[in-house]
Design an enzyme around this catalytic site. Structure first.
Site, PDB file in Angstrom:
ATOM      1  CB  CYS A   1      -0.893  -0.010   1.242  1.00 20.92           C
ATOM      2  SG  CYS A   1       0.026   0.173   2.774  1.00 20.92           S
TER       3      CYS A   1
ATOM      4  CG  HIS B   1      -2.684  -1.716  15.702  1.00 20.86           C
ATOM      5  ND1 HIS B   1      -2.071  -0.626  15.118  1.00 20.86           N
ATOM      6  CD2 HIS B   1      -2.664  -2.709  14.770  1.00 20.86           C
ATOM      7  CE1 HIS B   1      -1.715  -0.950  13.872  1.00 20.86           C
ATOM      8  NE2 HIS B   1      -2.070  -2.206  13.643  1.00 20.86           N
TER       9      HIS B   1
ATOM     10  CD  GLU C   1      -3.912   3.435  12.548  1.00 17.35           C
ATOM     11  OE1 GLU C   1      -3.601   2.496  11.784  1.00 17.35           O
ATOM     12  OE2 GLU C   1      -4.976   4.072  12.440  1.00 17.35           O
TER      13      GLU C   1
ATOM     14  CB  THR D   1      -5.902   3.408   8.925  1.00 18.46           C
ATOM     15  OG1 THR D   1      -4.868   2.634   9.493  1.00 18.46           O
ATOM     16  CG2 THR D   1      -5.631   4.879   9.135  1.00 18.46           C
TER      17      THR D   1
ATOM     18  CB  SER E   1       3.712  -5.726   4.438  1.00 17.28           C
ATOM     19  OG  SER E   1       3.003  -6.827   4.899  1.00 17.28           O
TER      20      SER E   1
HETATM   21 FE1  SF4 Z   1      -1.183   1.479   4.189  1.00 18.96          FE
HETATM   22 FE2  SF4 Z   1      -2.093   1.887   6.679  1.00 18.96          FE
HETATM   23 FE3  SF4 Z   1      -1.357   3.965   5.188  1.00 18.96          FE
HETATM   24 FE4  SF4 Z   1      -3.538   2.625   4.558  1.00 18.96          FE
HETATM   25  S1  SF4 Z   1      -3.210   3.804   6.423  1.00 18.96           S
HETATM   26  S2  SF4 Z   1      -1.952   3.310   3.123  1.00 18.96           S
HETATM   27  S3  SF4 Z   1      -2.983   0.524   5.131  1.00 18.96           S
HETATM   28  S4  SF4 Z   1      -0.049   2.300   5.928  1.00 18.96           S
END
Ligand code: SF4
Length: 303
Positions: free
Chosen positions: A12, A127, A129, A184, A283
């Site tokens: 991504c 997590h 994030e 996300t 990934s």
């Molecule tokens: Fe990739 Fe996460 Fe960014 Fe979406 S939010 S582009 S899944 S790294």
């Protein structure tokens, strides 16, 4: 043999950006050690390649051991502001590869926290994030002199108990400002359910979804791919959640499906199929996808 790639597969945008940043940091390194705070991506093949180039993994507890001139790369899902501060305090360089979509979520949570909102956050406990976003919300609330109410929920049941806890503490009134935010990579289906349930209890609640298209685009492309092929090869790390989700879909829609990390793992039965579909987790490096395709073509010619 005909090989069809899913329309959207592999890295991504956020992961590609982080890998490029790591490669740049390694090539421009002027003497210190280059680290990533935790594994850069959930893919053993890519990690092995980066480790050969002397990229080391640093854990949060090892920040104290950093030396001046070292470089620390912050991964796509970001870190709380105090972690970045601790790295800079050691005199290390910071390469911030937080995905722009995650940076946006950090900012959104911080803005609402500073305005005194009760934040319901749809995400997974522990997590990286979520920990980072909560850190930004905490900092903003404290700077604005507000109490932070950041309620992490993963399903309707957790939402229900968070709401009762707030009511018991008399924190929920018709004038309370309430917002629902998301990680996300959270499931759209569960987010919609949480939105409905929250609106039933707090009709004026605001909702901002930060779910990234990358989390469903690979799934949607795979669904169309399965209709065209005799078997599907899912390429990606066995510990990668999104790769595993792709495999579950492939397995349910296709007669033959397999999850592999590298070309040597392709089961022999795939070499004699007429049409093989390929997809890969967010990934999985382009080079691995290419190698799998080359091995399939080579072996099918000799089978
Ligand atoms: Fe990739 Fe996460 Fe960014 Fe979406 S939010 S582009 S899944 S790294």
């Amino acid at each position: 043999m005909k090989i069809i790639r899913a329309k959207i597969l592999g890295f991504c945008a956020g992961v590609r950006r982080a890998v490029n940043a790591a490669e740049k940091a390694l090539s421009e390194n002027a003497g210190g050690q280059v680290y990533t705070l935790g594994p850069l991506i959930h893919n053993p093949v890519a990690l092995e390649e980066l480790s050969k180039r002397n990229l080391k993994i640093l854990s949060e507890t090892d920040i104290a051991r950093l030396r001046e001139g070292d470089t620390v790369l912050i991964r796509a899902h970001g870190v709380p502001p105090e972690t970045e501060h601790a790295i800079r305090e050691k005199g290390a360089n910071v390469v911030n590869a937080t995905c722009p979509l995650v940076t946006k979520s950090q900012k959104t949570a911080a803005d609402y926290a500073a305005k005194g909102y009760i934040i319901f956050f749809a995400g997974d406990k522990n997590h990286g994030e979520v920990v980072g976003i909560e850190g930004y919300a905490k900092k903003a609330a404290s700077e604005a002199g507000k109490n932070l109410h950041f309620l992490l929920i993963k399903d309707a049941e957790e939402l229900k108990s968070a709401l009762s806890e707030l009511s018991e503490k008399n924190l929920l009134s018709p004038s309370s400002k309430v917002i629902l935010l998301s990680q996300t990579t959270f499931s759209i289906k569960i987010f919609e359910l949480l939105k409905t349930e929250l609106k039933k209890a707090v009709p004026h609640a605001e909702v901002v979804s930060s779910i990234c298209p990358a989390t469903y685009e690979r799934q949607d492309s795979l669904v169309s791919l399965c209709a065209e092929v005799d078997g599907v090869i899912v390429i990606g790390g066995r510990t990668s959640a999104n790769t595993n989700r792709l495999f579950v879909t492939a397995n349910s829609l296709c007669k033959k499906a397999v999850l592999i990390e590298k070309p040597e793992e392709i089961p022999a039965v795939f070499f004699s199929l007429q049409t093989v579909g390929i997809t890969a987790g967010a990934s999985t490096p382009d080079s691995t996808i290419q190698e799998v395709e080359e091995r399939l073509l080579h072996e099918s010619e000799h089978s």
